[in-house]
Design an enzyme around this catalytic site. Structure first.
Site, mmCIF file in Angstrom:
data_model
loop_
_atom_site.group_PDB
_atom_site.id
_atom_site.type_symbol
_atom_site.label_atom_id
_atom_site.label_comp_id
_atom_site.label_asym_id
_atom_site.label_seq_id
_atom_site.Cartn_x
_atom_site.Cartn_y
_atom_site.Cartn_z
ATOM 1 N N LYS A 78 34.438 24.173 40.329
ATOM 2 C CA LYS A 78 34.409 24.062 38.887
ATOM 3 C C LYS A 78 36.091 22.789 38.172
ATOM 4 C CE LYS A 78 32.910 24.781 34.310
ATOM 5 N NZ LYS A 78 32.067 25.808 33.577
ATOM 6 N N SER A 158 27.811 24.255 30.198
ATOM 7 C CA SER A 158 29.302 23.678 30.672
ATOM 8 C C SER A 158 28.683 23.912 32.375
ATOM 9 C CB SER A 158 30.769 23.344 29.969
ATOM 10 O OG SER A 158 31.299 25.088 30.894
ATOM 11 N N SER A 182 27.650 29.591 30.086
ATOM 12 C CA SER A 182 27.789 28.733 30.575
ATOM 13 C C SER A 182 27.634 28.516 32.765
ATOM 14 C CB SER A 182 29.609 27.552 30.511
ATOM 15 O OG SER A 182 29.085 26.561 29.679
#
Ligand code: GLN
Length: 494
Positions: A78, A158, A182
């Site tokens: 990420k 997210s 998330s």
């Protein structure tokens, strides 16, 4: 033969061990898959050369008998984790071009265990969102489509680049972070497994901060076992993060497949919220039945302050972010827009660099922290946070684990809920209480809804009891037998 990109991490480690293929071969196939799936817009930066270098080095290590937990496994990172020498943006334009000179502890731990990094995957800007539409680099598109429609759907947020990449089989696993859901929500809407460990289990050092008292790193992967392997590699005390906890990391894999006979599972009545899709209720009941069949005892419980969780979160998270994001002023990192003086440079830089959602949160956060409103909002929210945490402490006097749905619905179409932040915030209704209480939470795929889209179940554990989540998760995984995967035809055709 199964395609290498279809293997789980556990199966790939096995194949590598037996010499059936090399990490270089495994990595090459994944790099090819990443290239073929660019239509998903999952990656902000692809690092194929670095990945091949790491894979070759891993094959060498393996020959000499040094085999880490993630030895030779291609993973997507990420883009919130700082990676030495590789651009790190938090999906914000304000950090475009920022190349850290250091590695986050979590990604370093994974490198030390032999990880191969395929690149940096997209997210909602600064991890604020539930649909990956606030990324400064364009939204990520889920590989999943509903039956009979070709509308583009959200991969969740997210960690939407992470969930899209793992469910599309272009990465074997991915890192995520979870401040209000998330990791779990994107895992749920893309049919994969994700675990947010207890606050303090993983180091936050080198992870771009959103809301420091809530942020936790964790893995997304295609099986409970793969998440156990990844978390094992990621977790651990770190002197550089004073909120990381100095406790031994248990062997998460050891509990997989153990009996849950007599285990008490709590079903919180407050999680039956208005407007919940009927399929969600059905899935929840199915989950309860699966656990009953496995010998668990089902106990109705109450978490009375649940209804305040969203409001509390959306005061505390913006408050913390308004402070954390003050450092992006154009002086130290990334982009700068010159003004006639220092103040104007700050203003122009921040106006150009931050997207709408980030600006909204900074405004809200500054407001709730301002003199005169601090007591009414911020302080009150802190008190309610304590009550929410107490609800769980009380519940865990009666039960060992809690079962709920992960999200109130399946993946929606990109563009829906976009003009209504409040509707978007509702995505987090089942996940935020877990962050507010600092507890571990896992999402795993249970079934497809009538549109053919994945739905996930959430398990919530006691602090630092990820083992129970892995144990119960593996029972549910077996009962669910979820094997559906997205049809990649439309992705690869582009
Ligand atoms: N969707 C939540 C938010 O927008 C959670 C985000 C997260 O966990 N990073 O804040």
């Amino acid at each position: 033969m199964t395609k290498l990109t279809d293997l789980t991490i556990a199966a790939a480690l096995n194949g590598l061990n037996k010499g059936e293929f090399t990490s270089a071969e495994l990595t090459r196939d994944h790099i090819g898959a990443v290239e073929n799936a660019r239509a998903l817009n999952a990656f902000i930066v692809e690092t194929p050369e670095l990945a091949m270098e790491q894979a070759t080095a891993s094959d060498e290590r393996r020959k000499s008998g040094r085999v880490g937990l993630l030895e030779g496994i291609p993973i997507a990172m990420k883009d919130l984790f700082c990676t030495k020498g590789v651009q790190t943006t938090a999906a914000s334009k304000i950090l475009k071009g920022f190349t850290p000179t250091y590695e986050s502890t979590v990604s370093q731990n994974m490198l030390d265990q032999g990880m191969v990094m395929l690149g940096k995957v997209s997210l909602d800007e600064f991890a604020m969102g539930s649909a990956n539409i606030t990324s400064g680099y364009g939204n990520v598109i889920s590989p999943w489509r509903a039956n009979g429609d070709d509308k583009q759907r959200i991969p969740g947020g997210s960690s939407g680049g992470s969930s899209a990449a793992v469910s599309a089989r272009i990465a074997m696993g991915a890192t995520g972070t979870d401040t209000g859901g998330s990791i779990r929500q994107p895992a749920s809407v893309t049919g994969i497994v994700g675990i947010k460990p207890t606050y303090g289990r993983c180091s936050r050092w080198g992870v771009v901060a959103f809301a420091s008292s809530l942020d936790q790193a964790g893995p997304l992967a295609r099986s409970v076992e793969d998440c156990a392997i990844m978390l094992q590699a990621m977790a651990g005390w770190d002197q550089k993060d004073s909120t990381s906890v100095n406790m031994p990391v248990p062997d998460f894999k050891a509990v997989l497949g153990q009996s849950i006979k007599g285990l008490k599972v709590g079903i919180p009545k407050e999680y039956r919220v208005d407007g919940m899709a009927p399929e969600i209720d059905k899935m929840w009941q199915q989950g309860i039945d699966w656990l009953k069949d496995a010998g668990a005892e089902i106990v109705d419980i109450s978490l009375p302050h649940t209804k305040y969780a969203l409001a509390t979160y959306y005061i505390l998270a913006p408050a913390e972010c308004s402070s954390n994001l003050a450092r992006y002023d154009g002086m130290r990192y990334g982009n700068r827009v010159e003004g006639k003086d220092l103040n104007e440079t700050y203003e122009l830089t921040r106006a150009a660099g931050f997207g709408d959602e980030v600006q909204r949160r900074i405004l809200m956060g500054t407001y709730v922290l301002s003199a005169g409103y601090y007591d009414a909002y911020y302080l009150k929210a802190q008190k309610i946070r304590a009550l929410i945490a107490r609800d769980f402490t009380e519940a865990y006097k009666q039960v060992d684990v809690i079962l709920t749905p992960t999200t109130p619905g399946s993946a929606f179409v990109i563009g829906e809920k976009q003009d209504d932040p409040l509707k978007m915030y509702l995505e987090d209704v089942f996940t935020v209480p877990v962050n507010l209480a600092g507890l571990p939470g896992m999402s795993l795929p249970a079934m497809l809804d009538d549109k053919g889209l994945p739905l996930g179940l959430q398990l919530i554990g006691r602090p630092f009891d990820e083992e129970t989540l892995f144990k119960v998760g593996s029972v549910l995984e077996k009962a669910a037998g979820f094997t559906a995967k997205p049809d990649m035809g439309w992705v690869n055709a582009k």
